[in-house]
Design a protein around this motif. Structure first.
Motif, PDB file in Angstrom:
ATOM      1  N   VAL A  88      -0.313   0.839  -5.393  1.00 54.48           N
ATOM      2  CA  VAL A  88      -1.439   0.544  -4.509  1.00 54.48           C
ATOM      3  C   VAL A  88      -1.416  -0.925  -4.099  1.00 54.48           C
ATOM      4  O   VAL A  88      -1.644  -1.260  -2.921  1.00 54.48           O
ATOM      5  CB  VAL A  88      -2.769   0.898  -5.199  1.00 54.48           C
ATOM      6  CG1 VAL A  88      -3.955   0.560  -4.286  1.00 54.48           C
ATOM      7  CG2 VAL A  88      -2.804   2.363  -5.599  1.00 54.48           C
ATOM      8  N   TYR A  89      -1.114  -1.792  -5.041  1.00 55.38           N
ATOM      9  CA  TYR A  89      -1.079  -3.226  -4.733  1.00 55.38           C
ATOM     10  C   TYR A  89       0.082  -3.539  -3.784  1.00 55.38           C
ATOM     11  O   TYR A  89      -0.050  -4.383  -2.884  1.00 55.38           O
ATOM     12  CB  TYR A  89      -0.952  -4.015  -6.035  1.00 55.38           C
ATOM     13  CG  TYR A  89      -1.367  -5.459  -5.919  1.00 55.38           C
ATOM     14  CD1 TYR A  89      -2.673  -5.801  -5.602  1.00 55.38           C
ATOM     15  CD2 TYR A  89      -0.449  -6.488  -6.137  1.00 55.38           C
ATOM     16  CE1 TYR A  89      -3.069  -7.132  -5.499  1.00 55.38           C
ATOM     17  CE2 TYR A  89      -0.826  -7.825  -6.040  1.00 55.38           C
ATOM     18  CZ  TYR A  89      -2.139  -8.133  -5.715  1.00 55.38           C
ATOM     19  OH  TYR A  89      -2.533  -9.443  -5.607  1.00 55.38           O
ATOM     20  N   LYS A  90       1.200  -2.865  -3.955  1.00 58.51           N
ATOM     21  CA  LYS A  90       2.319  -3.044  -3.031  1.00 58.51           C
ATOM     22  C   LYS A  90       1.947  -2.567  -1.631  1.00 58.51           C
ATOM     23  O   LYS A  90       2.277  -3.212  -0.624  1.00 58.51           O
ATOM     24  CB  LYS A  90       3.549  -2.277  -3.532  1.00 58.51           C
ATOM     25  CG  LYS A  90       4.136  -2.801  -4.819  1.00 58.51           C
ATOM     26  CD  LYS A  90       5.303  -1.914  -5.270  1.00 58.51           C
ATOM     27  CE  LYS A  90       5.885  -2.388  -6.597  1.00 58.51           C
ATOM     28  NZ  LYS A  90       6.973  -1.507  -7.082  1.00 58.51           N
ATOM     29  N   SER A  91       1.249  -1.436  -1.577  1.00 53.69           N
ATOM     30  CA  SER A  91       0.822  -0.925  -0.276  1.00 53.69           C
ATOM     31  C   SER A  91      -0.159  -1.874   0.392  1.00 53.69           C
ATOM     32  O   SER A  91      -0.136  -2.054   1.622  1.00 53.69           O
ATOM     33  CB  SER A  91       0.184   0.458  -0.438  1.00 53.69           C
ATOM     34  OG  SER A  91       1.099   1.372  -0.993  1.00 53.69           O
ATOM     35  N   LEU A  92      -1.044  -2.473  -0.400  1.00 54.84           N
ATOM     36  CA  LEU A  92      -1.982  -3.446   0.152  1.00 54.84           C
ATOM     37  C   LEU A  92      -1.243  -4.641   0.755  1.00 54.84           C
ATOM     38  O   LEU A  92      -1.608  -5.142   1.825  1.00 54.84           O
ATOM     39  CB  LEU A  92      -2.941  -3.911  -0.939  1.00 54.84           C
ATOM     40  CG  LEU A  92      -3.944  -4.989  -0.538  1.00 54.84           C
ATOM     41  CD1 LEU A  92      -4.901  -4.461   0.529  1.00 54.84           C
ATOM     42  CD2 LEU A  92      -4.697  -5.508  -1.760  1.00 54.84           C
ATOM     43  N   ALA A  93      -0.174  -5.089   0.088  1.00 55.09           N
ATOM     44  CA  ALA A  93       0.603  -6.224   0.609  1.00 55.09           C
ATOM     45  C   ALA A  93       1.228  -5.883   1.958  1.00 55.09           C
ATOM     46  O   ALA A  93       1.257  -6.724   2.871  1.00 55.09           O
ATOM     47  CB  ALA A  93       1.673  -6.615  -0.403  1.00 55.09           C
ATOM     48  N   ARG A  94       1.707  -4.651   2.106  1.00 54.94           N
ATOM     49  CA  ARG A  94       2.275  -4.246   3.391  1.00 54.94           C
ATOM     50  C   ARG A  94       1.185  -4.039   4.442  1.00 54.94           C
ATOM     51  O   ARG A  94       1.405  -4.282   5.625  1.00 54.94           O
ATOM     52  CB  ARG A  94       3.108  -2.978   3.209  1.00 54.94           C
ATOM     53  CG  ARG A  94       4.368  -3.187   2.407  1.00 54.94           C
ATOM     54  CD  ARG A  94       5.254  -1.944   2.448  1.00 54.94           C
ATOM     55  NE  ARG A  94       4.645  -0.832   1.737  1.00 54.94           N
ATOM     56  CZ  ARG A  94       4.799  -0.595   0.439  1.00 54.94           C
ATOM     57  NH1 ARG A  94       5.529  -1.428  -0.294  1.00 54.94           N
ATOM     58  NH2 ARG A  94       4.236   0.447  -0.131  1.00 54.94           N
TER      59      ARG A  94
END
Length: 810
Positions: A88-94
């Protein structure tokens, strides 16, 4: 890495999960780490996740006095909830990648001993924890903790916006105003702002779409975005707004128009606004017009269909990967050899190429797979790629010819675009997905020249084991990871302004591929995307425009091999033993007629005279070659008119007591003439003799200058022919003197001129029927017999003197 698909899509932020992440057993993970040791590393994030990795060394420089608001996750790599939250945090960064001038994301692993002091200093007692550090935070700032933060991208995005608005001072300098606008500001907007477009998003009070789109356009120039609430009756009435949300473009003078999108949602607004005329990314040059590209003298621009796949790009990728990148390994061994075998095998099986290319790939695959040693040399592999064995109808075009992957500048797109295109085509054509993905992963890991790119791809490829199970999931996995790379590289120096790195396919190319979730976020219709990929990258959809003709490719290949063969054989010809040349001279035809005989042939009867055409067909062919009349190989066969010439010569020769005069033969090699006679000296003598004959027939008339040829040192042992090569014009005089010396040496001991004296005539009669060797032997025998008689005389004289001395004794 980028590919041509970047040119036709928007940067949608919806995250695509190809397959649900499943918890693997410890045994499976252990085997995975043993097979791929590089995958086992500390921490849950890498640099390719667009997240700043904090350590005890850099935490102060990143968080203290920064012009950007920082959102930091404090986690422990052993924490199960942290592992579950990391996607989820990786998706937020993108998702908020375009917000970076105002907001950026970071993470720190508190499980690492060196980082524990940092986590304690910020009072972190549970994992995961998220804190926001406003712009220009002090060294003693503890940040603002997100209490009970949501576990989805949209909730985190809204929380970040709320925190930004709550901390008005200090405000990030790059962040635009997020509060709603009013009619008074709009009426005077163009007086105080130098922009080309003003986008007004009409929405309700609780909607975040206007603020999200404002931050999405943060890195673009010539456009401004303002949020207008539905309660602003003046603007709503003036523009006649009836739907919320909706977007209107406002221009100086009070002109306005509605922005047409497929779905009234944030991602569709952002995509459409970023592609308005004149809107460019900050710090990037504007797109180059087609006229400028067409008039570029460095390389011609090839107009193409942006929604097509071109075989020229695929063949160019094969050339560069096999002849350039693999060539970086002079000796291929170990993992590199295994990777090459897998890569070539996949190409031979699934590449949808032309027959000549497929024949070459199959030949290369057969050769590589049959190599049982631990290593191979690239030179040996290159000979197979160049088809040095001259297998019929097999060739890989040399050089690159980019079409769909060409860039507005020579250093943009091209090969990285071609690699992505090739990988997509292979995944669609393949029936063994593990074989294809393994080959792609190993090739990029070993051979791909951009090492950071290879590292990023390897970080994504670790997910293959758990996320890819079927052929369809493989195609979707590669597509989603390609879009992830496009998102990461958007705005980088490698981005072509004419082909921005944005999510693909675009709503124009595949409207059915795009939809929205219940909360309004963008969502991909995976089934429609899969159908599009299968159709777009199928072999029947590949365009063959700008391909080089197969016959031209094969002809260039033959010419290249012929020139290489000549270069390799030249040293061998020069180093030949002179004895071979002398031996080859023993098999020559009888010597050609002399000058005197040819002068007599001019006076032969009309009925037996040789015409000019007959001379060109007979011995005159050699002269024609000397004069440059033809480029055909020299024919050394005896012509039919040679019989008539021989009969005429026979009648002109004298005889004694009915015995015919023997043909004069050269039995002794004249070492003085060896340089001239080297490699079939008879050919040069015949040419020189015929040239003298031609001059005689013309009765000393002035001749036109003709190209002069020299006797080349190349000797074809199979055909027994000497090559005639053109020489410089200023060398003709020396050649003429050389021919005169040759004629004089040939005439010595055979015939004399008609004006010679009586003594010469007597010697001519006495030498009839005898060769030079016969005369030499006679002289030698005469000399030896004289010496023997003298020795016998001296012996007997001395013997008689001794006997007389004995008789005189008393």
């Amino acid at each position: 890495m980028a590919r041509y698909c970047d040119r036709a899509t928007s940067r949608f932020t919806g995250e695509i999960q190809v397959c649900p992440r499943k918890t693997a057993t410890s045994a499976v993970w252990l085997c995975f780490y043993l097979l791929f040791p590089s995958a086992a590393q500390a921490g849950l994030y890498t640099t390719s996740d667009q997240i700043i990795l904090l350590t005890s060394e850099n935490v102060e420089s990143v968080l203290v006095n920064s012009s950007v608001a920082m959102v930091v996750e404090f986690y422990a790599s052993w924490c199960g909830h942290c592992i579950a939250f990391s996607p989820v945090y990786k998706s937020l960064a993108r998702d908020i990648r375009e917000w970076k001038p105002a907001v950026d994301l970071a993470a720190i692993d508190c499980a690492i001993e060196q980082n524990r002091g940092v986590c304690i200093s910020y009072s972190i007692r549970g994992y995961p924890s998220i804190m926001l550090f406003p712009a220009y935070s002090k060294a003693d700032s503890k940040g603002h903790s997100f209490k009970a933060f949501p576990r989805d991208v949209q909730g985190l995005r809204h929380m970040i916006i709320d925190e930004l608005e709550a901390n008005k001072e200090p405000w990030p300098p790059a962040c635009p105003p997020l509060e709603p606008t009013i009619q008074a500001e709009i009426d005077s907007f163009f007086e105080t702002n130098n922009v080309q477009h003003l986008a007004m998003i009409f929405e309700e009070v609780k909607s975040y779409i206007g603020r999200e789109v404002t931050l999405d356009l943060l890195q673009f120039e010539n456009i401004a975005v303002r949020r207008v609430l539905n309660t602003e009756e003046g603007l709503v009435t003036k523009l006649g707004v009836t739907e919320f949300p909706s977007c209107y473009l406002y221009y100086p003078g009070g002109n306005f128009t509605r922005l047409r999108v497929n779905i009234e949602a944030r991602s569709f607004y952002s995509y459409a606004l970023q592609r308005l005329p004149g809107v460019v990314r900050s710090g990037k040059p504007p797109p180059v017009t087609i006229d400028v590209l067409t008039n570029n003298t460095q390389e011609p621009w090839r107009p193409f269909n942006k929604s097509g796949v071109y075989m020229a790009d695929l063949e160019s990728t094969l050339h560069y990967s096999l002849r350039v990148e693999v060539a970086a390994y002079p000796v291929i061994k170990g993992k590199a050899l295994i990777s090459l075998k897998k890569y070539v095998a996949v190409l031979a099986k699934y590449f949808p190429g032309r027959p000549i290319v497929m024949n070459l790939l199959k030949s290369a695959n057969s050769w590589v797979q049959n190599q049982t040693g631990d290593e191979i040399s690239y030179e040996a592999f290159k000979e197979i790629l160049d088809n040095s064995a001259q297998s019929p109808d097999a060739a890989l075009p040399v050089g690159v010819r980019w079409v769909g992957c060409q860039g507005s500048q020579p250093h943009l797109r091209r090969y990285p675009c071609g690699v992505w295109t090739l990988f997509h085509v292979l995944t669609v054509q393949a029936n063994n997905i593990k074989e294809v993905l393994s080959a792609m992963r190993n090739y990029v890991h070993i051979f791909f020249g951009c090492r950071p790119c290879a590292e990023h791809f390897e970080n994504m490829a670790r997910e293959i084991v758990t996320e890819v199970k079927t052929l369809s999931s493989a195609a979707l996995w590669l597509w989603s990871r390609h879009n992830r790379v496009n998102n990461r590289l958007a705005g980088a120096l490698s981005e072509d302004p004419n082909f921005p790195k944005i999510q693909w396919p675009s709503p124009e190319m595949c409207p059915a591929c795009h939809t929205v979730k219940e909360n309004g976020d963008h969502k991909w219709n995976q089934q429609q995307v899969l159908n599009f990929l299968l159709s777009h990258f199928s072999s029947s959809s590949i365009l063959t425009d700008y391909l080089e003709d197969e016959n031209n490719i094969l002809e260039k290949q033959r010419e290249k091999h012929a020139s290489q063969r000549l270069v390799l054989e030249a040293p061998k010809r020069v180093e030949r033993n002179p004895r071979e040349a002398l031996d080859s001279m023993m098999h020559l035809l009888p010597s050609q007629p002399t000058v005197q005989e040819e002068e007599e042939e001019v006076e032969e009867p009309q009925g037996e005279a040789l015409t000019d055409e007959e001379e060109e067909g007979g011995e005159g062919a050699a002269l024609d070659e000397m004069d440059g009349k033809t480029s055909e190989p020299i024919t050394w066969a005896k012509p039919k008119l040679e019989l008539n010439r021989s009969r005429w010569q026979a009648r002109k020769k004298p005889s004694i007591v009915g015995m015919r005069m023997r043909e004069v033969q050269e039995d002794i090699v004249d070492l003085d003439l060896f340089l001239n006679q080297h490699y079939k000296a008879k050919a040069l003598q015949a040419a020189a003799t015929n040239r003298v004959m031609q001059r005689t027939l013309q009765r000393k008339e002035e001749q036109e200058p003709r190209p002069v040829f020299s006797l080349g040192t190349e000797l074809d042992t199979g055909l027994g022919m000497v090559g005639l090569q053109p020489v410089e014009a200023d060398f003709e005089q020396n050649m003429g003197e050389q021919r005169k010396r040759l004629q004089k040496r040939e005439l010595t001991g055979q015939y004399f001129d008609k004006e010679s004296n009586h003594g010469g005539r007597l010697m001519l009669v006495l030498s009839i029927g005898f060769s030079k060797l016969d005369i030499s032997l006679c002289v030698a025998l005469y000399f030896l017999s004289c010496m023997c008689l003298l020795a016998m005389y001296l012996f007997f004289k001395n013997h008689l003197r001794l006997r007389r001395a004995k008789v005189a004794l008393p």
